[in-house]
Motif scaffolding. Structure first.
Motif, short mmCIF file in Angstrom:
data_model
loop_
_atom_site.label_atom_id
_atom_site.label_comp_id
_atom_site.label_asym_id
_atom_site.label_seq_id
_atom_site.Cartn_x
_atom_site.Cartn_y
_atom_site.Cartn_z
N SER A 5 22.24 -8.83 -7.78
CA SER A 5 21.73 -7.61 -8.43
C SER A 5 20.24 -7.42 -8.21
CB SER A 5 22.03 -7.67 -9.94
OG SER A 5 21.41 -8.82 -10.51
N ASN A 6 19.54 -8.51 -7.82
CA ASN A 6 18.10 -8.40 -7.58
C ASN A 6 17.79 -7.80 -6.20
OD1 ASN A 6 17.33 -9.57 -10.07
ND2 ASN A 6 17.68 -11.63 -9.23
N VAL A 7 18.81 -7.70 -5.36
CA VAL A 7 18.61 -7.15 -4.03
C VAL A 7 18.82 -5.64 -4.08
CG1 VAL A 7 19.39 -7.15 -1.65
CG2 VAL A 7 19.35 -9.30 -2.93
N ASP A 8 17.78 -4.88 -3.83
CA ASP A 8 17.84 -3.43 -3.82
C ASP A 8 18.06 -2.98 -2.38
OD1 ASP A 8 17.55 -0.73 -4.03
OD2 ASP A 8 15.49 -0.76 -4.80
N LEU A 9 19.36 -2.82 -2.02
CA LEU A 9 19.66 -2.48 -0.63
C LEU A 9 19.07 -1.14 -0.23
CD1 LEU A 9 23.37 -3.69 -0.36
CD2 LEU A 9 21.30 -4.85 0.40
N ALA A 10 19.17 -0.17 -1.13
CA ALA A 10 18.61 1.15 -0.82
C ALA A 10 17.11 1.04 -0.59
CB ALA A 10 18.91 2.13 -1.94
N GLY A 11 16.45 0.20 -1.41
CA GLY A 11 15.01 0.01 -1.25
C GLY A 11 14.66 -0.65 0.08
N LEU A 12 15.47 -1.62 0.48
CA LEU A 12 15.23 -2.28 1.76
C LEU A 12 15.38 -1.30 2.92
CD1 LEU A 12 17.11 -5.69 1.27
CD2 LEU A 12 14.64 -5.35 1.43
N VAL A 13 16.43 -0.48 2.84
CA VAL A 13 16.64 0.51 3.89
C VAL A 13 15.46 1.48 3.95
CG1 VAL A 13 18.08 2.44 4.63
CG2 VAL A 13 19.15 0.34 3.80
N ASP A 14 15.02 1.94 2.80
CA ASP A 14 13.88 2.87 2.76
C ASP A 14 12.62 2.23 3.34
OD1 ASP A 14 15.41 4.83 1.62
OD2 ASP A 14 14.77 4.42 -0.44
N ALA A 15 12.42 0.94 3.05
CA ALA A 15 11.24 0.25 3.56
C ALA A 15 11.27 0.15 5.08
CB ALA A 15 11.13 -1.14 2.93
N VAL A 16 12.45 -0.17 5.63
CA VAL A 16 12.57 -0.29 7.08
C VAL A 16 12.33 1.06 7.75
CG1 VAL A 16 14.19 -0.75 8.96
CG2 VAL A 16 14.12 -2.27 6.99
N ALA A 17 12.88 2.11 7.13
CA ALA A 17 12.78 3.44 7.74
C ALA A 17 11.53 4.20 7.33
CB ALA A 17 14.02 4.26 7.35
N ALA A 18 10.64 3.55 6.59
CA ALA A 18 9.48 4.23 6.00
C ALA A 18 8.64 5.05 6.98
CB ALA A 18 8.60 3.21 5.28
N PRO A 19 8.40 4.58 8.20
CA PRO A 19 7.57 5.40 9.10
C PRO A 19 8.18 6.76 9.41
CG PRO A 19 7.76 3.15 9.91
CD PRO A 19 8.77 3.29 8.81
N GLY A 20 9.50 6.88 9.26
CA GLY A 20 10.17 8.12 9.58
C GLY A 20 10.15 8.43 11.07
N GLY A 21 10.70 9.54 11.44
CA GLY A 21 10.70 9.98 12.83
C GLY A 21 11.35 8.97 13.75
N LEU A 22 10.93 8.98 15.01
CA LEU A 22 11.52 8.09 16.01
C LEU A 22 11.22 6.62 15.72
CD1 LEU A 22 10.87 10.07 19.33
CD2 LEU A 22 13.05 9.72 18.15
N VAL A 23 10.04 6.34 15.18
CA VAL A 23 9.68 4.96 14.86
C VAL A 23 10.61 4.41 13.78
CG1 VAL A 23 7.90 3.44 13.92
CG2 VAL A 23 7.28 5.23 15.54
N GLY A 24 10.84 5.20 12.73
CA GLY A 24 11.74 4.77 11.67
C GLY A 24 13.16 4.60 12.18
N LEU A 25 13.59 5.52 13.05
CA LEU A 25 14.94 5.43 13.62
C LEU A 25 15.08 4.16 14.46
CD1 LEU A 25 17.72 6.70 14.14
CD2 LEU A 25 16.68 7.97 16.04
N GLU A 26 14.05 3.86 15.25
CA GLU A 26 14.09 2.66 16.09
C GLU A 26 14.15 1.41 15.23
OE1 GLU A 26 11.52 0.51 19.68
OE2 GLU A 26 10.84 2.41 18.81
#
Length: 313
Positions: A5-26
């Protein structure tokens, strides 16, 4: 789902994709590839240790049993040989000398044995006086290979990622392994390491079912699954001038070596222990009861060796 329950999967995904655009997609794509690799590794461990059924794995992955086996069983089978490396070395047949003569052009000097296993084809290449590099992904298989064929340079790698520089070999031989590879990745990799005009040769030993006891043996072996192998595969550009041949021959082996051959089949290795023991028992029963086999320790297995050769443009 059993996730901490301490693992926020949505938060992890958002952090990885944070740059947005092509960089976030990559970054997301790189993460997904890494996660899929980890998932495959876990599934491989579960199946090798017989710790979970395909039904259970399917449920854990949110899919049916059929969906799970379609997606991962080939990878699990391909990676299963390390667990039976010694039996593989003892029980698998070699190859006829004429297969080497067909697979390797006379002008070739340096040859790559790709997916070399325990060195059944490698030893013939070395005996022919060739400079041989043997590439094999399984650590246990490489150990058997290095001990059996000290004259070859043994490397860790795969058909999808060959640890050799560009245009560094005159021929590539893949014996009893091409059906395991991802050809979309393997074809350009093989083309990369081959010199122009170099040969790619694919070789398979197929048991000859025209002999009645061999047909009965295969019925026992394939009662759980029947592996269909395309031994005359198409080879796309940059490969051309495709040639094929068949060689009929017989492999002498003992009763124990035949049982090792059976035990080293991928579909036998991955069976649950009870089913595996039952299958081996049925093979022993065939050996004890068939009139062509009963009371004999020295046997002769008929094989057809099928070879495909193509040249790199």
């Amino acid at each position: 789902m059993g996730v901490d329950s301490n693992v926020d999967l949505a938060g992890l995904v958002d952090a990885v994709a944070a740059p947005g655009g092509l960089v976030g997609l990559e970054r997301l794509t790189e993460s997904l590839v890494a996660m899929e690799g980890r998932r495959t590794s876990i599934i491989d461990g579960l199946r090798q240790g017989r710790a979970a059924s395909w039904d259970e794995i399917g449920r854990a992955c949110g899919m049916t049993r059929q969906g799970a086996t379609r997606r991962w069983s080939k990878q699990v089978h391909a990676g299963s040989f390390g667990a039976a490396a010694e039996a593989y070395r003892r029980g698998r047949p070699g190859y006829p000398q004429s297969a080497v003569e067909f697979a390797v052009p006379r002008r070739a000097k340096r040859v790559l044995d790709l997916g070399a296993g325990t060195g059944k084809f490698t030893e013939l290449l070395v005996a022919a006086g060739l400079d041989v590099v043997a590439v094999e992904p399984s650590e246990q298989m490489r150990a058997q290979l290095a001990a059996a064929v000290p004259g070859a340079a043994v490397r860790s790698g795969s058909a999808e990622s060959i640890p050799l520089p560009d245009a560094s070999v005159d021929a590539v031989v893949v014996a009893q392994a091409w059906h395991w590879v991802d050809t979309a990745l393997a074809v350009p990799e093989v083309a990369r390491v081959l010199r122009p005009g170099g040969a790619l040769s694919l070789v398979w030993n197929i048991r000859d079912h025209a002999e009645p006891w061999v047909a009965l043996l295969d019925n026992v072996l394939h009662q759980h699954t029947r592996q269909e192998i395309d031994t005359e595969p198409a080879l796309p550009s940059p490969f051309e001038q495709v040639e094929r041949t068949e060689i009929r021959w017989r492999h002498p082996l003992t009763r124990g070596e035949l049982l090792d051959m059976v035990a080293s089949r991928s579909y036998v290795i991955v069976l649950p222990e009870q089913e595996r023991a039952q299958l081996l028992g049925e093979v022993e029963e065939l050996l004890d009861s068939h009139p062509d086999l009963k009371g004999r320790d020295e046997l002769s297995m008929p094989y057809i060796t099928r070879c495909t050769r193509a040249l790199r443009a």
